[in-house]
Design a protein around this motif. Sequence first.
Motif, PDB file in Angstrom:
ATOM      1  N   SER A 281       0.814  -1.220   0.000  1.00 40.98           N
ATOM      2  CA  SER A 281       0.000   0.000   0.000  1.00 40.98           C
ATOM      3  C   SER A 281       0.844   1.264   0.000  1.00 40.98           C
ATOM      4  O   SER A 281       0.664   2.156  -0.846  1.00 40.98           O
ATOM      5  CB  SER A 281      -0.931   0.021   1.218  1.00 40.98           C
ATOM      6  OG  SER A 281      -1.933  -0.960   1.110  1.00 40.98           O
ATOM      7  N   TRP A 282       1.764   1.363   0.963  1.00 37.49           N
ATOM      8  CA  TRP A 282       2.557   2.578   1.078  1.00 37.49           C
ATOM      9  C   TRP A 282       3.621   2.670  -0.001  1.00 37.49           C
ATOM     10  O   TRP A 282       4.069   3.770  -0.339  1.00 37.49           O
ATOM     11  CB  TRP A 282       3.151   2.684   2.484  1.00 37.49           C
ATOM     12  CG  TRP A 282       2.107   3.163   3.426  1.00 37.49           C
ATOM     13  CD1 TRP A 282       1.367   2.414   4.288  1.00 37.49           C
ATOM     14  CD2 TRP A 282       1.633   4.509   3.561  1.00 37.49           C
ATOM     15  NE1 TRP A 282       0.467   3.209   4.957  1.00 37.49           N
ATOM     16  CE2 TRP A 282       0.606   4.496   4.533  1.00 37.49           C
ATOM     17  CE3 TRP A 282       1.971   5.728   2.956  1.00 37.49           C
ATOM     18  CZ2 TRP A 282      -0.080   5.650   4.908  1.00 37.49           C
ATOM     19  CZ3 TRP A 282       1.293   6.873   3.333  1.00 37.49           C
ATOM     20  CH2 TRP A 282       0.282   6.834   4.293  1.00 37.49           C
ATOM     21  N   GLY A 283       3.989   1.522  -0.568  1.00 39.37           N
ATOM     22  CA  GLY A 283       4.859   1.564  -1.739  1.00 39.37           C
ATOM     23  C   GLY A 283       4.125   2.201  -2.908  1.00 39.37           C
ATOM     24  O   GLY A 283       4.659   3.083  -3.594  1.00 39.37           O
ATOM     25  N   ILE A 284       2.876   1.763  -3.114  1.00 37.93           N
ATOM     26  CA  ILE A 284       2.039   2.323  -4.187  1.00 37.93           C
ATOM     27  C   ILE A 284       1.776   3.806  -3.944  1.00 37.93           C
ATOM     28  O   ILE A 284       1.902   4.634  -4.856  1.00 37.93           O
ATOM     29  CB  ILE A 284       0.695   1.558  -4.285  1.00 37.93           C
ATOM     30  CG1 ILE A 284       0.937   0.127  -4.765  1.00 37.93           C
ATOM     31  CG2 ILE A 284      -0.276   2.278  -5.214  1.00 37.93           C
ATOM     32  CD1 ILE A 284      -0.286  -0.762  -4.672  1.00 37.93           C
ATOM     33  N   ILE A 285       1.421   4.147  -2.700  1.00 45.57           N
ATOM     34  CA  ILE A 285       1.098   5.537  -2.367  1.00 45.57           C
ATOM     35  C   ILE A 285       2.291   6.457  -2.605  1.00 45.57           C
ATOM     36  O   ILE A 285       2.172   7.494  -3.268  1.00 45.57           O
ATOM     37  CB  ILE A 285       0.623   5.644  -0.897  1.00 45.57           C
ATOM     38  CG1 ILE A 285      -0.761   5.016  -0.732  1.00 45.57           C
ATOM     39  CG2 ILE A 285       0.596   7.111  -0.440  1.00 45.57           C
ATOM     40  CD1 ILE A 285      -1.187   4.817   0.700  1.00 45.57           C
ATOM     41  N   ASN A 286       3.442   6.085  -2.059  1.00 49.49           N
ATOM     42  CA  ASN A 286       4.618   6.943  -2.169  1.00 49.49           C
ATOM     43  C   ASN A 286       5.105   7.059  -3.610  1.00 49.49           C
ATOM     44  O   ASN A 286       5.454   8.157  -4.082  1.00 49.49           O
ATOM     45  CB  ASN A 286       5.747   6.414  -1.282  1.00 49.49           C
ATOM     46  CG  ASN A 286       6.814   7.456  -1.011  1.00 49.49           C
ATOM     47  OD1 ASN A 286       6.525   8.580  -0.597  1.00 49.49           O
ATOM     48  ND2 ASN A 286       8.071   7.114  -1.258  1.00 49.49           N
ATOM     49  N   ALA A 287       5.115   5.929  -4.335  1.00 48.96           N
ATOM     50  CA  ALA A 287       5.573   5.943  -5.729  1.00 48.96           C
ATOM     51  C   ALA A 287       4.623   6.756  -6.605  1.00 48.96           C
ATOM     52  O   ALA A 287       5.066   7.549  -7.452  1.00 48.96           O
ATOM     53  CB  ALA A 287       5.697   4.513  -6.253  1.00 48.96           C
ATOM     54  N   THR A 288       3.315   6.568  -6.406  1.00 51.35           N
ATOM     55  CA  THR A 288       2.320   7.321  -7.185  1.00 51.35           C
ATOM     56  C   THR A 288       2.404   8.800  -6.887  1.00 51.35           C
ATOM     57  O   THR A 288       2.379   9.639  -7.799  1.00 51.35           O
ATOM     58  CB  THR A 288       0.892   6.811  -6.882  1.00 51.35           C
ATOM     59  OG1 THR A 288       0.815   5.405  -7.102  1.00 51.35           O
ATOM     60  CG2 THR A 288      -0.133   7.511  -7.765  1.00 51.35           C
ATOM     61  N   TYR A 289       2.522   9.135  -5.598  1.00 46.73           N
ATOM     62  CA  TYR A 289       2.593  10.542  -5.179  1.00 46.73           C
ATOM     63  C   TYR A 289       3.810  11.234  -5.793  1.00 46.73           C
ATOM     64  O   TYR A 289       3.691  12.315  -6.389  1.00 46.73           O
ATOM     65  CB  TYR A 289       2.657  10.617  -3.655  1.00 46.73           C
ATOM     66  CG  TYR A 289       2.892  12.016  -3.119  1.00 46.73           C
ATOM     67  CD1 TYR A 289       1.844  12.922  -3.025  1.00 46.73           C
ATOM     68  CD2 TYR A 289       4.160  12.419  -2.700  1.00 46.73           C
ATOM     69  CE1 TYR A 289       2.050  14.209  -2.534  1.00 46.73           C
ATOM     70  CE2 TYR A 289       4.372  13.694  -2.213  1.00 46.73           C
ATOM     71  CZ  TYR A 289       3.321  14.586  -2.128  1.00 46.73           C
ATOM     72  OH  TYR A 289       3.532  15.856  -1.654  1.00 46.73           O
ATOM     73  N   GLU A 290       4.967  10.631  -5.670  1.00 51.67           N
ATOM     74  CA  GLU A 290       6.199  11.239  -6.185  1.00 51.67           C
ATOM     75  C   GLU A 290       6.189  11.322  -7.713  1.00 51.67           C
ATOM     76  O   GLU A 290       6.680  12.298  -8.289  1.00 51.67           O
ATOM     77  CB  GLU A 290       7.425  10.442  -5.713  1.00 51.67           C
ATOM     78  CG  GLU A 290       7.686  10.507  -4.217  1.00 51.67           C
ATOM     79  CD  GLU A 290       8.071  11.899  -3.736  1.00 51.67           C
ATOM     80  OE1 GLU A 290       8.462  12.740  -4.570  1.00 51.67           O
ATOM     81  OE2 GLU A 290       7.974  12.157  -2.526  1.00 51.67           O
ATOM     82  N   PHE A 291       5.626  10.300  -8.363  1.00 51.94           N
ATOM     83  CA  PHE A 291       5.538  10.305  -9.822  1.00 51.94           C
ATOM     84  C   PHE A 291       4.637  11.452 -10.300  1.00 51.94           C
ATOM     85  O   PHE A 291       5.012  12.211 -11.215  1.00 51.94           O
ATOM     86  CB  PHE A 291       4.991   8.962 -10.317  1.00 51.94           C
ATOM     87  CG  PHE A 291       4.698   8.936 -11.791  1.00 51.94           C
ATOM     88  CD1 PHE A 291       5.722   8.863 -12.722  1.00 51.94           C
ATOM     89  CD2 PHE A 291       3.392   8.990 -12.249  1.00 51.94           C
ATOM     90  CE1 PHE A 291       5.454   8.842 -14.086  1.00 51.94           C
ATOM     91  CE2 PHE A 291       3.108   8.972 -13.610  1.00 51.94           C
ATOM     92  CZ  PHE A 291       4.141   8.895 -14.529  1.00 51.94           C
ATOM     93  N   LEU A 292       3.462  11.582  -9.689  1.00 50.30           N
ATOM     94  CA  LEU A 292       2.515  12.627 -10.088  1.00 50.30           C
ATOM     95  C   LEU A 292       3.075  14.012  -9.785  1.00 50.30           C
ATOM     96  O   LEU A 292       2.828  14.967 -10.523  1.00 50.30           O
ATOM     97  CB  LEU A 292       1.179  12.431  -9.378  1.00 50.30           C
ATOM     98  CG  LEU A 292       0.361  11.204  -9.814  1.00 50.30           C
ATOM     99  CD1 LEU A 292      -0.874  11.054  -8.933  1.00 50.30           C
ATOM    100  CD2 LEU A 292      -0.041  11.302 -11.277  1.00 50.30           C
ATOM    101  N   LEU A 293       3.824  14.108  -8.688  1.00 48.51           N
ATOM    102  CA  LEU A 293       4.425  15.395  -8.296  1.00 48.51           C
ATOM    103  C   LEU A 293       5.386  15.904  -9.362  1.00 48.51           C
ATOM    104  O   LEU A 293       5.522  17.119  -9.550  1.00 48.51           O
ATOM    105  CB  LEU A 293       5.155  15.232  -6.965  1.00 48.51           C
ATOM    106  CG  LEU A 293       5.283  16.455  -6.047  1.00 48.51           C
ATOM    107  CD1 LEU A 293       3.900  17.013  -5.686  1.00 48.51           C
ATOM    108  CD2 LEU A 293       6.034  16.099  -4.788  1.00 48.51           C
ATOM    109  N   LYS A 294       6.008  14.979 -10.063  1.00 52.05           N
ATOM    110  CA  LYS A 294       6.976  15.371 -11.104  1.00 52.05           C
ATOM    111  C   LYS A 294       6.305  15.817 -12.405  1.00 52.05           C
ATOM    112  O   LYS A 294       6.875  16.609 -13.162  1.00 52.05           O
ATOM    113  CB  LYS A 294       7.913  14.196 -11.411  1.00 52.05           C
ATOM    114  CG  LYS A 294       8.885  13.852 -10.288  1.00 52.05           C
ATOM    115  CD  LYS A 294       9.777  12.676 -10.698  1.00 52.05           C
ATOM    116  CE  LYS A 294      10.782  12.334  -9.613  1.00 52.05           C
ATOM    117  NZ  LYS A 294      10.175  11.652  -8.477  1.00 52.05           N
ATOM    118  N   ILE A 295       5.110  15.292 -12.672  1.00 53.81           N
ATOM    119  CA  ILE A 295       4.473  15.579 -13.964  1.00 53.81           C
ATOM    120  C   ILE A 295       3.370  16.642 -13.893  1.00 53.81           C
ATOM    121  O   ILE A 295       2.936  17.136 -14.928  1.00 53.81           O
ATOM    122  CB  ILE A 295       3.893  14.280 -14.595  1.00 53.81           C
ATOM    123  CG1 ILE A 295       2.771  13.711 -13.720  1.00 53.81           C
ATOM    124  CG2 ILE A 295       5.000  13.272 -14.831  1.00 53.81           C
ATOM    125  CD1 ILE A 295       2.073  12.524 -14.348  1.00 53.81           C
TER     126      ILE A 295
END
Length: 296
Positions: A281-295
Motif C-alpha cells: 500500500s505505502w509503496g504504491i502511495i509513495n511511488a504514485t505521489y512522487e511520480f505525479l508530483l513530477k508531472i
Amino acid sequence: MDSEAHEKRPPILTSSKQDIAPHIANVSEMRHYLCGCCAAFNNIAITFPIQKVLFRQQLYGIKTRDAVLQLRRDGFRNLYRGILPPLMQKTTTLALMFGLYEDLSCLLRKHISTPEFATRSLAAVLAGTTEAIFTPLERVQTLLQDHKHHDKFTNTYQAFKALKCHGIREYYRGLVPVLFRNGFSNVLFFGLRGPIKEHLPTATTHSAHLVNDFICGGLLGAMLGILFFPVNVVKTRMQSQIGGEFQSFPKVFQKIWLERDRKLTNLFRGAHLNYHRSLISWGIINATYEFLLKII
C-alpha cells in the motif's frame, strides 16, 4: 488610428498575464493535495480485498485461512462491500496528509524560529490531527466490513443513518486511537522518508526513481504498520460497537488482552498480513505521489 491601436496592445497582454499568474500559483499550491488524493485512490482499488482479510483477523483474532474462507462464503458480491467509505476517507485524508504537511511546514518556518526537525514534526502532528475529522468514514467502514452487521444495513448511507439516532459522538467512537496513530505515524513517515531514500542506490532513470520511491514508502509503511498494529486492533474493536458505553482505550486493550490469553502472538494475529499489505500500500502511495508530483 493604427498608432493608437498599437499603443493599447501591451496593457491588454500585461493584464492577461496578471490574470493567468494567480491560477498557475493556485495549481502549484494544490498539487500536493491532488497527488495525495490520486495516490490513495490507486492504492485502495488494488489492496481493498487484502485489507478486508486483515480486518476480520483484527476483529475476531482468527487465522488468515479462516478469514479468507469467511470472505469466500460471503461471495464475490460482498468482496468490495464497504469500499466507498475507505475510498472517500483515504482520498481525503491522504490529500490532507501530504498537502497540509507541506503548507504547515512552510507556514511554521515563517513564523516560528525552531529547528527544522521540530517544525516538520509539529506540521506532521497537526496534519494527522486534521485527518481525524474524517473518523466517521473509518467508523462506517468498520461496520460494513463486520459480517455481524450484514443484516442491519447494506450500504454506506444506511450505516450512517443507523448511527444518527445515537448522536454525533457515536460517529467518533474510537477517536483517541485514531489521533494517536495519525499524529505519531505522520511524524515518523515524513521524518524518515528522506533519510531512507538517501541510503538507497542512486537512481539515474525515471523507472529507477519509481522503484526507489516504492521501496522507501513500502519499508516505512511496513514498519509503521507493525508498530501501530495493537492500536488498530483496539480501534477496530471500539468502532465495531453500536451504542452502549464509551470505553477508554486502556479498558478495551485490557479486555482484548485477556480474551487472547495474554499472549503477544495472539494480539499480533494478522500482523504478518498487515506487514505485506502496508508494504504494498505505502509503496504504491509513495511511488504514485512522487511520480505525479513530477508531472503535474
